[in-house]
Design a protein around this motif. Structure first.
Motif, PDB file in Angstrom:
ATOM      1  N   LEU A   1      78.480   6.324  54.997  1.00 34.41           N
ATOM      2  CA  LEU A   1      78.540   6.389  56.455  1.00 34.41           C
ATOM      3  C   LEU A   1      77.836   7.644  56.944  1.00 34.41           C
ATOM      4  O   LEU A   1      77.966   8.715  56.338  1.00 34.41           O
ATOM      5  N   HIS A   2      77.116   7.490  58.042  1.00 34.62           N
ATOM      6  CA  HIS A   2      76.420   8.613  58.667  1.00 34.62           C
ATOM      7  C   HIS A   2      76.742   8.632  60.159  1.00 34.62           C
ATOM      8  O   HIS A   2      75.997   8.074  60.965  1.00 34.62           O
ATOM      9  N   PRO A   3      77.854   9.277  60.530  1.00 34.45           N
ATOM     10  CA  PRO A   3      78.141   9.412  61.955  1.00 34.45           C
ATOM     11  C   PRO A   3      77.250  10.488  62.564  1.00 34.45           C
ATOM     12  O   PRO A   3      76.816  11.427  61.887  1.00 34.45           O
ATOM     13  N   TYR A   4      76.940  10.324  63.827  1.00 36.66           N
ATOM     14  CA  TYR A   4      76.188  11.334  64.574  1.00 36.66           C
ATOM     15  C   TYR A   4      76.640  11.269  66.018  1.00 36.66           C
ATOM     16  O   TYR A   4      77.258  10.290  66.451  1.00 36.66           O
ATOM     17  N   GLU A   5      76.348  12.304  66.749  1.00 42.61           N
ATOM     18  CA  GLU A   5      76.756  12.371  68.146  1.00 42.61           C
ATOM     19  C   GLU A   5      75.767  11.586  69.001  1.00 42.61           C
ATOM     20  O   GLU A   5      74.615  11.990  69.155  1.00 42.61           O
ATOM     21  N   HIS A   6      76.217  10.436  69.522  1.00 41.59           N
ATOM     22  CA  HIS A   6      75.364   9.636  70.403  1.00 41.59           C
ATOM     23  C   HIS A   6      75.265  10.335  71.758  1.00 41.59           C
ATOM     24  O   HIS A   6      76.276  10.765  72.319  1.00 41.59           O
ATOM     25  N   ASP A   7      74.045  10.462  72.263  1.00 43.66           N
ATOM     26  CA  ASP A   7      73.802  11.091  73.553  1.00 43.66           C
ATOM     27  C   ASP A   7      73.440  10.012  74.573  1.00 43.66           C
ATOM     28  O   ASP A   7      72.319   9.507  74.573  1.00 43.66           O
ATOM     29  N   PRO A   8      74.377   9.627  75.446  1.00 37.87           N
ATOM     30  CA  PRO A   8      74.102   8.575  76.411  1.00 37.87           C
ATOM     31  C   PRO A   8      72.957   8.909  77.370  1.00 37.87           C
ATOM     32  O   PRO A   8      72.356   8.020  77.955  1.00 37.87           O
ATOM     33  N   SER A   9      72.629  10.201  77.510  1.00 37.76           N
ATOM     34  CA  SER A   9      71.545  10.588  78.420  1.00 37.76           C
ATOM     35  C   SER A   9      70.191  10.678  77.701  1.00 37.76           C
ATOM     36  O   SER A   9      69.180  10.983  78.330  1.00 37.76           O
ATOM     37  N   SER A  10      70.173  10.386  76.412  1.00 35.86           N
ATOM     38  CA  SER A  10      68.930  10.467  75.650  1.00 35.86           C
ATOM     39  C   SER A  10      67.918   9.458  76.164  1.00 35.86           C
ATOM     40  O   SER A  10      68.254   8.331  76.513  1.00 35.86           O
TER      41      SER A  10
ATOM     42  N   ASP B   1      65.566   5.126  67.579  1.00 38.47           N
ATOM     43  CA  ASP B   1      64.871   6.410  67.457  1.00 38.47           C
ATOM     44  C   ASP B   1      65.856   7.569  67.525  1.00 38.47           C
ATOM     45  O   ASP B   1      65.701   8.565  66.827  1.00 38.47           O
ATOM     46  N   GLU B   2      66.884   7.423  68.370  1.00 37.98           N
ATOM     47  CA  GLU B   2      67.912   8.461  68.447  1.00 37.98           C
ATOM     48  C   GLU B   2      68.615   8.602  67.093  1.00 37.98           C
ATOM     49  O   GLU B   2      68.834   9.711  66.612  1.00 37.98           O
ATOM     50  N   ALA B   3      68.934   7.462  66.464  1.00 38.12           N
ATOM     51  CA  ALA B   3      69.600   7.513  65.157  1.00 38.12           C
ATOM     52  C   ALA B   3      68.699   8.170  64.119  1.00 38.12           C
ATOM     53  O   ALA B   3      69.152   9.038  63.363  1.00 38.12           O
ATOM     54  N   ALA B   4      67.432   7.766  64.066  1.00 36.75           N
ATOM     55  CA  ALA B   4      66.503   8.346  63.091  1.00 36.75           C
ATOM     56  C   ALA B   4      66.406   9.855  63.277  1.00 36.75           C
ATOM     57  O   ALA B   4      66.446  10.615  62.304  1.00 36.75           O
ATOM     58  N   HIS B   5      66.292  10.279  64.532  1.00 38.06           N
ATOM     59  CA  HIS B   5      66.189  11.714  64.827  1.00 38.06           C
ATOM     60  C   HIS B   5      67.483  12.440  64.433  1.00 38.06           C
ATOM     61  O   HIS B   5      67.437  13.477  63.767  1.00 38.06           O
ATOM     62  N   ALA B   6      68.624  11.895  64.832  1.00 36.28           N
ATOM     63  CA  ALA B   6      69.906  12.546  64.547  1.00 36.28           C
ATOM     64  C   ALA B   6      70.183  12.617  63.043  1.00 36.28           C
ATOM     65  O   ALA B   6      70.755  13.593  62.570  1.00 36.28           O
ATOM     66  N   LEU B   7      69.758  11.596  62.317  1.00 33.25           N
ATOM     67  CA  LEU B   7      70.009  11.550  60.875  1.00 33.25           C
ATOM     68  C   LEU B   7      68.923  12.243  60.065  1.00 33.25           C
ATOM     69  O   LEU B   7      69.031  12.346  58.843  1.00 33.25           O
ATOM     70  N   ARG B   8      67.870  12.676  60.746  1.00 31.05           N
ATOM     71  CA  ARG B   8      66.701  13.275  60.091  1.00 31.05           C
ATOM     72  C   ARG B   8      66.168  12.330  59.012  1.00 31.05           C
ATOM     73  O   ARG B   8      65.844  12.738  57.895  1.00 31.05           O
ATOM     74  N   ALA B   9      66.094  11.062  59.393  1.00 32.85           N
ATOM     75  CA  ALA B   9      65.630  10.019  58.476  1.00 32.85           C
ATOM     76  C   ALA B   9      64.284   9.490  58.958  1.00 32.85           C
ATOM     77  O   ALA B   9      64.022   9.439  60.159  1.00 32.85           O
ATOM     78  N   ALA B  10      63.462   9.077  58.025  1.00 31.25           N
ATOM     79  CA  ALA B  10      62.175   8.479  58.375  1.00 31.25           C
ATOM     80  C   ALA B  10      62.434   7.192  59.155  1.00 31.25           C
ATOM     81  O   ALA B  10      63.254   6.368  58.721  1.00 31.25           O
TER      82      ALA B  10
ATOM     83  N   GLY C   1      76.273   0.918  62.127  1.00 26.32           N
ATOM     84  CA  GLY C   1      77.608   0.760  61.567  1.00 26.32           C
ATOM     85  C   GLY C   1      78.571   0.030  62.488  1.00 26.32           C
ATOM     86  O   GLY C   1      79.757  -0.038  62.205  1.00 26.32           O
ATOM     87  N   GLY C   2      78.061  -0.505  63.593  1.00 19.27           N
ATOM     88  CA  GLY C   2      78.917  -1.272  64.485  1.00 19.27           C
ATOM     89  C   GLY C   2      79.322  -0.552  65.748  1.00 19.27           C
ATOM     90  O   GLY C   2      80.112  -1.055  66.541  1.00 19.27           O
ATOM     91  N   ARG C   3      78.778   0.624  65.946  1.00 19.14           N
ATOM     92  CA  ARG C   3      78.967   1.346  67.211  1.00 19.14           C
ATOM     93  C   ARG C   3      77.849   2.356  67.336  1.00 19.14           C
ATOM     94  O   ARG C   3      77.232   2.762  66.344  1.00 19.14           O
ATOM     95  N   ARG C   4      77.583   2.753  68.560  1.00 20.29           N
ATOM     96  CA  ARG C   4      76.581   3.795  68.783  1.00 20.29           C
ATOM     97  C   ARG C   4      77.092   5.076  68.150  1.00 20.29           C
ATOM     98  O   ARG C   4      78.257   5.433  68.305  1.00 20.29           O
ATOM     99  N   GLY C   5      76.223   5.743  67.406  1.00 16.50           N
ATOM    100  CA  GLY C   5      76.624   6.993  66.762  1.00 16.50           C
ATOM    101  C   GLY C   5      77.140   6.828  65.348  1.00 16.50           C
ATOM    102  O   GLY C   5      77.712   7.758  64.796  1.00 16.50           O
TER     103      GLY C   5
END
Length: 164
Positions: A24-33, A39-48, A135-139
């Motif tokens: 699991l890779h949780p990250y802080e979803h930014d609703p104002s992004s 793209d937000e997930a890739a950036h937050a996870l530092r994943a290609a 994973g079934g939810r934003r973030g």
């Protein structure tokens, strides 16, 4: 495999039930992004972005299907139609996608949906040992082997993505 305590979404519960290895890779979803959810997930996870896959709901012959493509590209609806053996595929109505899957847009997982929809994954997933899907939810993203995703979703594989 993550512990049973982390069955925070139906997607995670489905992976636990299937005894699939995942992280699991949780990250802080930014609703104002201004970034797309993927793209937000890739950036937050530092994943290609080629390893982070978005799950889109498409309609073909009056049936809903899941199309799983890398966020680095976009969905080729003509390729999806060819892969499904139909004349035409269109994007599903967002409300229908949310109602049928039980997930919100930006958090639609290919795993553990309210109704199991036929799925097709872009063949580029197999260029990587591990990929990320919602994973079934934003973030929340799940990292797993593409073969495990195919096994748990019964997904077909075809080249259904195109460069953005």
């Amino acid at each position: 495999m993550a512990s049973q305590d982390s069955a925070s979404t139906p997607a995670v519960a489905a992976l636990i039930a299937a005894d699939v290895t995942y992280t699991l890779h949780p990250y802080e979803h930014d609703p104002s992004s201004e970034l797309s959810y993927g793209d937000e997930a890739a950036h937050a996870l530092r994943a290609a972005p080629e390893r982070v896959f978005k799950t889109l709901c498409v309609k073909a012959d009056d049936a809903l299907h899941l199309a799983i493509v890398p966020v680095a590209g976009s969905l080729d609806l003509k390729a999806v139609a060819r892969a499904l053996g139909v004349k035409k595929a269109i994007m599903a109505d967002p409300d229908d996608a949310e109602r049928v899957t039980g997930y919100v847009l930006g958090g639609i997982s290919p795993v553990g949906g309210r109704k199991k929809l036929p799925a097709i994954i872009d063949s580029s997933a197999f260029d990587h040992d591990q990929i990320y899907v919602s994973g079934g939810r934003r973030g929340l993203d799940i990292e797993l082997a593409p073969a495990d995703l195919v096994a748990v979703t019964d997904a077909a594989s075809a080249p259904i993505a195109k460069d953005a």
